[in-house]
Write a protein that holds these residues in place. Structure first.
Motif, short mmCIF file in Angstrom:
data_model
loop_
_atom_site.label_atom_id
_atom_site.label_comp_id
_atom_site.label_asym_id
_atom_site.label_seq_id
_atom_site.Cartn_x
_atom_site.Cartn_y
_atom_site.Cartn_z
N ALA A 21 0.84 -1.20 0.00
CA ALA A 21 0.00 0.00 0.00
C ALA A 21 0.87 1.25 0.00
O ALA A 21 0.63 2.20 -0.75
N GLU A 69 2.56 1.56 -3.45
CA GLU A 69 1.60 2.00 -4.46
C GLU A 69 1.30 3.49 -4.32
O GLU A 69 1.13 4.19 -5.33
N GLU A 70 1.25 4.00 -3.09
CA GLU A 70 1.01 5.43 -2.88
C GLU A 70 2.19 6.25 -3.39
O GLU A 70 2.00 7.28 -4.04
N GLU A 127 -4.06 -0.21 5.74
CA GLU A 127 -3.40 0.22 4.52
C GLU A 127 -3.77 1.66 4.16
O GLU A 127 -2.91 2.43 3.71
N ASP A 128 -5.02 2.04 4.36
CA ASP A 128 -5.44 3.42 4.05
C ASP A 128 -4.78 4.43 4.98
O ASP A 128 -4.45 5.55 4.55
N LYS A 144 -1.34 4.88 3.54
CA LYS A 144 -1.37 5.70 2.32
C LYS A 144 -1.52 7.18 2.65
O LYS A 144 -0.82 8.02 2.07
N GLU A 164 1.25 10.10 1.82
CA GLU A 164 0.88 11.29 1.05
C GLU A 164 1.24 12.55 1.82
O GLU A 164 1.78 13.50 1.25
#
Length: 181
Positions: A70, A73-74, A168-169, A172, A176
């Motif tokens: 995760a 991917e971010e 995972e969120d 992320k 960010e």
């Protein structure tokens, strides 16, 4: 009286077996953070010249891998080419080739990966932006995260987070925030 003696022996035998099983269980979890894994490089190609190196020690049930993917991917979504691998004495990455270094580990028995700690001790972090993360059940216990931050204290900047299964969120959002300062 003989019958009572047999019962006591049976109970002691059962307790001995349970003790041995418990010790083997705990030893198997401790080995997860002491064993050096074979390198297993994955690359996510980005659309800018920014590069990130992500080294992590996986967990028994893929939680650390899921969190790491995760995170990667971010970074990739934000233009980074991301190189993902396990910490190992066999790695020969030149950290000067990377804009961002990320180090993570599952937590077992309050400890993080020994191979990751050794790698961090031996790599030049001066002038680098570093993110560290730990993956464990108790989010209130953060001594292992502080240990990783301490290992990265030579870096230009260090950010850190502890997450657990299914976050995972959260990871992320944290990534960010870190890269868009």
């Amino acid at each position: 009286m003989k019958r009572m003696g047999k019962i006591i022996l049976i109970i002691l035998g059962i307790l001995a077996v349970l003790f041995i099983v418990a010790m083997l269980f705990f030893k198997s979890y401790l080995n997860l953070n002491t064993k050096e894994l074979s390198p297993n490089e994955k690359i996510l190609n980005g659309d800018t010249d920014k590069k990130a190196l992500v080294l992590y020690q996986k967990s028994k049930h893929d939680t650390a891998t899921n969190i790491t993917m995760a995170l990667a991917e971010e970074l990739n979504k934000n233009g980074y080419t991301v190189v993902i691998n396990h910490p190992s004495s066999k790695l020969n990455y030149n950290v000067d080739d990377y804009d961002l270094l990320v180090f993570g580990s599952a937590v077992y028995m309050g400890t993080v990966s020994e191979p990751l700690q050794k790698y961090m001790d031996n790599v030049p972090l001066e002038g680098k932006d570093v993110i560290v993360y730990s993956v464990g059940g108790s989010l209130d216990e953060k001594q292992e995260l502080e240990l990783l931050k301490g290992k990265a204290s030579r870096a230009k900047s260090v950010e850190g987070i502890k997450v657990s299964k299914g976050q995972e969120d959260v990871m992320k959002s944290f990534i960010e925030k870190c890269i868009n300062k």
